[in-house]
Design a protein around this motif. Structure first.
Motif, PDB file in Angstrom:
ATOM      1  N   ASN A 143      -1.248  -3.058  -4.367  1.00 47.90           N
ATOM      2  CA  ASN A 143      -0.221  -2.054  -4.115  1.00 47.90           C
ATOM      3  C   ASN A 143      -0.188  -0.956  -5.177  1.00 47.90           C
ATOM      4  N   HIS A 144      -1.005  -1.123  -6.224  1.00 45.62           N
ATOM      5  CA  HIS A 144      -1.057  -0.128  -7.291  1.00 45.62           C
ATOM      6  C   HIS A 144      -2.452   0.454  -7.484  1.00 45.62           C
ATOM      7  N   ASP A 145      -3.463  -0.340  -7.206  1.00 40.82           N
ATOM      8  CA  ASP A 145      -4.819   0.004  -7.637  1.00 40.82           C
ATOM      9  C   ASP A 145      -5.814  -0.261  -6.511  1.00 40.82           C
ATOM     10  N   PRO A 146      -6.631   0.725  -6.141  1.00 42.43           N
ATOM     11  CA  PRO A 146      -7.653   0.498  -5.108  1.00 42.43           C
ATOM     12  C   PRO A 146      -8.577  -0.673  -5.412  1.00 42.43           C
ATOM     13  N   SER A 147      -8.837  -0.942  -6.693  1.00 37.51           N
ATOM     14  CA  SER A 147      -9.661  -2.103  -7.026  1.00 37.51           C
ATOM     15  C   SER A 147      -9.050  -3.382  -6.460  1.00 37.51           C
ATOM     16  N   GLY A 148      -7.709  -3.417  -6.386  1.00 37.27           N
ATOM     17  CA  GLY A 148      -7.029  -4.594  -5.863  1.00 37.27           C
ATOM     18  C   GLY A 148      -7.252  -4.790  -4.375  1.00 37.27           C
ATOM     19  N   TYR A 149      -7.062  -3.717  -3.586  1.00 38.71           N
ATOM     20  CA  TYR A 149      -7.278  -3.925  -2.145  1.00 38.71           C
ATOM     21  C   TYR A 149      -8.760  -3.995  -1.813  1.00 38.71           C
ATOM     22  N   ARG A 150      -9.591  -3.383  -2.630  1.00 42.48           N
ATOM     23  CA  ARG A 150     -11.031  -3.531  -2.402  1.00 42.48           C
ATOM     24  C   ARG A 150     -11.486  -4.954  -2.701  1.00 42.48           C
ATOM     25  N   THR A 151     -10.874  -5.595  -3.687  1.00 42.75           N
ATOM     26  CA  THR A 151     -11.188  -6.998  -3.968  1.00 42.75           C
ATOM     27  C   THR A 151     -10.850  -7.862  -2.758  1.00 42.75           C
ATOM     28  N   GLU A 152      -9.690  -7.615  -2.135  1.00 38.57           N
ATOM     29  CA  GLU A 152      -9.313  -8.373  -0.944  1.00 38.57           C
ATOM     30  C   GLU A 152     -10.320  -8.153   0.180  1.00 38.57           C
ATOM     31  N   ILE A 153     -10.793  -6.921   0.313  1.00 35.87           N
ATOM     32  CA  ILE A 153     -11.774  -6.614   1.365  1.00 35.87           C
ATOM     33  C   ILE A 153     -13.106  -7.292   1.066  1.00 35.87           C
ATOM     34  N   VAL A 154     -13.520  -7.307  -0.193  1.00 31.24           N
ATOM     35  CA  VAL A 154     -14.750  -8.005  -0.581  1.00 31.24           C
ATOM     36  C   VAL A 154     -14.656  -9.480  -0.195  1.00 31.24           C
ATOM     37  N   MET A 155     -13.524 -10.090  -0.469  1.00 33.94           N
ATOM     38  CA  MET A 155     -13.336 -11.505  -0.134  1.00 33.94           C
ATOM     39  C   MET A 155     -13.393 -11.716   1.374  1.00 33.94           C
ATOM     40  N   GLY A 156     -12.794 -10.793   2.137  1.00 31.56           N
ATOM     41  CA  GLY A 156     -12.828 -10.908   3.590  1.00 31.56           C
ATOM     42  C   GLY A 156     -14.228 -10.735   4.151  1.00 31.56           C
ATOM     43  N   LEU A 157     -14.985  -9.798   3.584  1.00 32.06           N
ATOM     44  CA  LEU A 157     -16.369  -9.604   4.027  1.00 32.06           C
ATOM     45  C   LEU A 157     -17.224 -10.823   3.694  1.00 32.06           C
ATOM     46  N   ALA A 158     -16.973 -11.406   2.519  1.00 27.72           N
ATOM     47  CA  ALA A 158     -17.723 -12.612   2.136  1.00 27.72           C
ATOM     48  C   ALA A 158     -17.442 -13.751   3.106  1.00 27.72           C
ATOM     49  N   GLU A 159     -16.178 -13.888   3.511  1.00 24.77           N
ATOM     50  CA  GLU A 159     -15.827 -14.944   4.471  1.00 24.77           C
ATOM     51  C   GLU A 159     -16.588 -14.746   5.782  1.00 24.77           C
ATOM     52  N   LYS A 160     -16.658 -13.507   6.248  1.00 21.79           N
ATOM     53  CA  LYS A 160     -17.359 -13.236   7.507  1.00 21.79           C
ATOM     54  C   LYS A 160     -18.869 -13.436   7.368  1.00 21.79           C
TER      55      LYS A 160
END
Length: 312
Positions: A143-160
């Motif tokens: 909610n403050h830093d793009p690195s934070g939501y990009r980390t969540e997206i990286v984790m989601g891509l890894a799961e897929k």
């Protein structure tokens, strides 16, 4: 009589000092924390070329930088963020008229030589190691830093990609006490051994001489050719306020820069921005920050008069 001369002399010194302070030109720059190292070098180079100019840098998470303008109404001459789309979504047209894309990056995992399992972590087992009970990792607040939501997206891509059901949520549920407003605030935790690994931009990890686990292009958000794949994972974050949520989907990383309408020094800001997009590009590259050919965002509603001079 001597006392009068001393008093007069001190008064003159005070007048001269305050006059100089008033005459100093200030350029206020709000910027993503990941740009701190190269921007300090760019500001120093600019000040050397322009005596009497002070470039004031104020780093924070990119969303925090924007909210300083949209919510707190703080004056800002130049805004540089780690996700160009934030300017498109939250700044244009109410707070600025254009947005210039100027740099890229990639997500990676950083660690110290003494990090637990640091000698074994790899591109194929990083997710297993991070989930171990004796390992702790940090990430920034989405909610403050793009690195934070990009980390969540990286984790989601890894799961897929790895086809491991629940991997993203398992990682998100772990080590939440080590979430910080901006990624650079994780560095002291890593240096002291409080945590073993951090998700952050490769440029920042290299600038601080950390060991780097390079993630594959399929999940590191660096390759524009994979944008359709990246966009298959999305997350929601706070926008200009907590009440306004916005959706962020995966996309190759691109930084954006603009001149907010509320700046106090538009002329100085324009000159500094031109310097940053020309001479400053080599400084960015020398500090591990990949650059791209400057290009206007398609959401821009104005083409600056000087724009053609920096793309030729």
């Amino acid at each position: 009589m001597i006392q009068k001369y001393i008093t007069f002399f001190l008064g003159c010194l005070f007048f001269i000092s305050t006059s100089c302070q008033r005459q100093q030109e200030v350029i206020k720059v709000f910027h993503a924390g990941s740009l701190s190292v190269p921007l300090h070098a760019i500001a120093e180079a600019y000040e050397n070329l322009h005596p009497g100019v002070k470039v004031q840098l104020e780093g924070a998470g990119s969303l925090t930088c924007i909210r300083k303008i949209t919510e707190l109404h703080k004056a800002c001459d130049v805004l540089a963020v780690a996700d160009y789309a934030l300017i498109d979504q939250l700044m244009i047209p109410d707070y600025t008229n254009f947005n210039i894309l100027f740099a890229g990056n990639k997500m990676a995992i950083g660690y110290e030589p003494g990090s637990k399992w640091g000698n074994e972590i790899s591109e194929t087992n990083w997710h297993e190691i991070l989930l171990r009970d004796d390992v702790h990792f940090g990430r920034s607040n989405p909610n403050h830093d793009p690195s934070g939501y990009r980390t969540e997206i990286v984790m989601g891509l890894a799961e897929k990609k790895l086809q491991i059901h629940g991997l993203q949520q398992g990682l998100l549920n772990k080590d939440q006490k080590f979430i910080r407003p901006k990624g650079t605030e994780l560095l002291p935790l890593l240096e002291t051994g409080t945590i073993d690994f951090i998700f952050h931009y490769s440029s920042v990890l290299q600038q601080h001489n950390l060991s780097v686990l390079w993630l594959p292009d399929s999940i590191n958000l660096s390759n524009p050719a994979l944008d359709d794949w990246y966009a298959s994972v999305c997350t929601e974050v706070d926008g200009t306020s907590r009440e306004q949520r916005i959706t962020k989907c995966g996309e190759a990383m691109v930084y954006g820069i603009c001149l907010p309408d509320n700046g106090n020094n538009p002329s100085g800001a324009t000159q500094f921005l031109q310097f940053m997009l020309t001479n400053g590009r080599d400084i960015l590259e020398n500090h591990g920050q990949p650059t791209i050919q400057p290009v206007l965002s398609t959401k821009s509603i104005e083409i600056p008069a000087w724009y053609s001079s920096i793309i030729n």
